[in-house]
Design a protein around this motif. Sequence first.
Motif, short mmCIF file in Angstrom:
data_model
loop_
_atom_site.label_atom_id
_atom_site.label_comp_id
_atom_site.label_asym_id
_atom_site.label_seq_id
_atom_site.Cartn_x
_atom_site.Cartn_y
_atom_site.Cartn_z
N GLU A 156 0.85 -1.19 0.00
CA GLU A 156 0.00 0.00 0.00
C GLU A 156 0.89 1.24 0.00
O GLU A 156 2.10 1.16 0.20
CB GLU A 156 -0.92 -0.04 1.23
CG GLU A 156 -1.84 1.15 1.43
CD GLU A 156 -2.82 1.41 0.30
OE1 GLU A 156 -2.34 1.61 -0.83
OE2 GLU A 156 -4.03 1.47 0.56
N TRP A 157 0.28 2.39 -0.22
CA TRP A 157 1.01 3.65 -0.20
C TRP A 157 1.68 3.86 1.16
O TRP A 157 1.10 3.60 2.21
CB TRP A 157 0.07 4.82 -0.48
CG TRP A 157 -0.32 4.94 -1.91
CD1 TRP A 157 -1.53 4.62 -2.46
CD2 TRP A 157 0.50 5.39 -2.98
NE1 TRP A 157 -1.51 4.85 -3.81
CE2 TRP A 157 -0.28 5.31 -4.16
CE3 TRP A 157 1.81 5.84 -3.07
CZ2 TRP A 157 0.23 5.69 -5.40
CZ3 TRP A 157 2.32 6.20 -4.31
CH2 TRP A 157 1.52 6.13 -5.46
N SER A 158 2.91 4.35 1.12
CA SER A 158 3.60 4.74 2.34
C SER A 158 2.79 5.81 3.08
O SER A 158 2.20 6.69 2.44
CB SER A 158 4.98 5.30 2.00
OG SER A 158 5.48 6.10 3.05
N PRO A 159 2.76 5.76 4.42
CA PRO A 159 2.06 6.82 5.15
C PRO A 159 2.62 8.21 4.89
O PRO A 159 1.90 9.21 5.05
CB PRO A 159 2.26 6.41 6.61
CG PRO A 159 2.48 4.95 6.57
CD PRO A 159 3.24 4.70 5.30
N LEU A 160 3.89 8.33 4.50
CA LEU A 160 4.43 9.65 4.16
C LEU A 160 3.79 10.20 2.89
O LEU A 160 3.77 11.41 2.68
CB LEU A 160 5.95 9.57 3.99
CG LEU A 160 6.78 9.37 5.26
CD1 LEU A 160 8.27 9.41 4.92
CD2 LEU A 160 6.45 10.40 6.32
N TYR A 178 8.42 16.84 -4.13
CA TYR A 178 8.05 17.61 -2.94
C TYR A 178 7.22 16.77 -1.98
O TYR A 178 7.28 16.93 -0.76
CB TYR A 178 7.27 18.87 -3.34
CG TYR A 178 7.82 19.51 -4.59
CD1 TYR A 178 8.95 20.33 -4.53
CD2 TYR A 178 7.26 19.26 -5.85
CE1 TYR A 178 9.48 20.89 -5.67
CE2 TYR A 178 7.79 19.81 -7.00
CZ TYR A 178 8.90 20.62 -6.90
OH TYR A 178 9.43 21.17 -8.04
N ASN A 179 6.43 15.88 -2.54
CA ASN A 179 5.62 14.95 -1.76
C ASN A 179 6.25 13.57 -1.83
O ASN A 179 6.53 13.06 -2.93
CB ASN A 179 4.19 14.88 -2.33
CG ASN A 179 3.26 14.08 -1.45
OD1 ASN A 179 3.06 14.41 -0.29
ND2 ASN A 179 2.69 13.02 -2.00
N PRO A 180 6.51 12.90 -0.69
CA PRO A 180 7.13 11.57 -0.72
C PRO A 180 6.26 10.58 -1.50
O PRO A 180 5.06 10.47 -1.26
CB PRO A 180 7.22 11.18 0.76
CG PRO A 180 7.18 12.48 1.50
CD PRO A 180 6.29 13.37 0.69
N PHE A 181 6.90 9.86 -2.42
CA PHE A 181 6.18 8.97 -3.33
C PHE A 181 6.77 7.58 -3.21
O PHE A 181 7.92 7.34 -3.61
CB PHE A 181 6.31 9.49 -4.76
CG PHE A 181 5.44 8.79 -5.77
CD1 PHE A 181 4.31 9.41 -6.28
CD2 PHE A 181 5.77 7.53 -6.24
CE1 PHE A 181 3.51 8.77 -7.23
CE2 PHE A 181 4.98 6.88 -7.19
CZ PHE A 181 3.85 7.51 -7.68
N ALA A 182 6.03 6.63 -2.65
CA ALA A 182 6.47 5.24 -2.57
C ALA A 182 5.32 4.37 -2.10
O ALA A 182 4.45 4.82 -1.35
CB ALA A 182 7.66 5.09 -1.61
N TYR A 287 10.39 16.87 6.37
CA TYR A 287 11.79 17.12 6.70
C TYR A 287 12.46 15.80 7.03
O TYR A 287 11.89 14.95 7.73
CB TYR A 287 11.91 18.06 7.91
CG TYR A 287 13.33 18.19 8.41
CD1 TYR A 287 14.20 19.11 7.82
CD2 TYR A 287 13.79 17.39 9.44
CE1 TYR A 287 15.52 19.23 8.26
CE2 TYR A 287 15.11 17.50 9.88
CZ TYR A 287 15.96 18.42 9.28
OH TYR A 287 17.27 18.52 9.71
N GLY A 288 13.68 15.60 6.54
CA GLY A 288 14.45 14.42 6.90
C GLY A 288 15.05 13.73 5.69
O GLY A 288 15.27 14.35 4.64
N SER A 289 15.33 12.44 5.85
CA SER A 289 15.93 11.64 4.79
C SER A 289 14.86 10.73 4.19
O SER A 289 14.41 9.79 4.84
CB SER A 289 17.09 10.79 5.36
OG SER A 289 17.63 9.94 4.36
N THR A 290 14.46 11.02 2.97
CA THR A 290 13.36 10.29 2.33
C THR A 290 13.74 9.86 0.92
O THR A 290 12.90 9.83 0.02
CB THR A 290 12.09 11.16 2.29
OG1 THR A 290 12.42 12.44 1.72
CG2 THR A 290 11.52 11.37 3.68
N ARG A 291 14.98 9.52 0.71
CA ARG A 291 15.41 9.14 -0.64
C ARG A 291 14.70 7.88 -1.13
O ARG A 291 14.52 7.68 -2.33
CB ARG A 291 16.92 8.91 -0.66
CG ARG A 291 17.44 8.60 -2.06
CD ARG A 291 18.96 8.57 -2.09
NE ARG A 291 19.43 8.33 -3.43
CZ ARG A 291 19.79 7.14 -3.89
NH1 ARG A 291 19.71 6.09 -3.12
NH2 ARG A 291 20.23 7.01 -5.13
#
Length: 436
Positions: A156-160, A178-182, A287-291
């Motif tokens: 499912e989509w990541s909560p981020l 800009y929006n975390p996508f995973a 904010y943070g590390s979301t690579r």
Amino acid sequence: MDSLQIRTPAVGGGFAAVLVILLFFLPQSSLAQESDDGPSLNVSGFIKSSYFYDSRDVITARNEDFLLYPAPDANPDGDDASDTDNLSAFQLFSRLRLSIGNLPDALGADVTGYMEADFFGPGTVTDAVGQENIFRLRRAFANMSWDNREVKFGLEWSPLFTLGAYPHTVATEAGAPYNPFARQPMIKLTLKPGNLRLIGITSWQFDAFREADFLGVNGIDLQQQSALPGLHGHAQYVGDNGFLIGAGGYLRWLRPVATGDRVPLGAGTAYLAYSTDAMALRAKGVYGSTRDHVMPGGFIYDPGADDIENGQPQYVTDAFSQLNTASGWLEIEKKGTVAPGLFIGYLKALGSSDDITNFGSVGTTNIIGATRSPNLESVFDISPRLAFNYGALRLALEAQFTSATYAASLDENYAPNGDTDSVLNVRGNFTVFLFF
């Protein structure tokens, strides 16, 4: 030109065959509403055809469809070789969904299922030539729901990403970077005391990314060999009037070298959404590390004397630092037959919160970065759109004005620094959706 590798396992003939059977061989009654005779199967989805023009070379994924930001000037001392316009078309985002209901209760819970697939294939056109048009699993989960709680098992989509507050752009990237996508395999528990939603998740990295992250090991393997899942925690307030506000955090561990230490990486987010029959407003900050969520950033290995034993690196936790980014976006749209909208996004590369002091000071064990576009200082996007909704058909126009600023060097925090060069891409996007 840089390219991204967003790979998910291609779906084999089994899943494709299941959908073929459902669509063509089962009685039509079994594809409709609930039935006392057995599970109800509801097939839906859309066909999406996109046609777009870029004013210069861009950094993308998925055969140019998934736009992130303009490519840097390929020749700063002469003519900009990246300043070349492009024209393309894309249909592989078209999608099939299968919702499964009318199942027997289990442990007092209502049980439902969901499967979704598209044709993006296992990789990008650069590393999987001829394989981008392959049926693949996109989302799939089993759901157990009680009156005040819910448990979900699957992909499912990541909560981020936040299903309740994400950009509804015409563009496939839905607000990335800009929006975390995973999407992530996960076990998700949601508690529902009144209007509150308390969410806890264990997750595993999935479709971002499999390129060589560190010493030839890809990002998914880096998490798997840590032997720990990622952890999400979110709290949301869901109002009765279309209002949602929430915040959450994400912590994951990597083991960059199998014989070394685990390395923690984290990120946080806050968001809100407000929706009525006439309009919608959404916003988020991260904010943070979301690579691992299709964003810049990552981590670096900064070997110092404390990490070297008998001349060999030990890869201890303190030798690694996460590289942070800060991003935010805002979206407003009108609903109805004629539906204009506007998306604005901004991202800034911040580097590490620690000073990086050992640039090349220990010979062959100098700094190693697992980063994407390390010299990318910032990205800004403003995208107006206009959609026309006619029953099952949607005609949509979107213009994406995306500016990327690249720095000539990196500072002591491994953040972009020094002279900068900004480049602008204008993408014109005409897309036709057919929903069913």
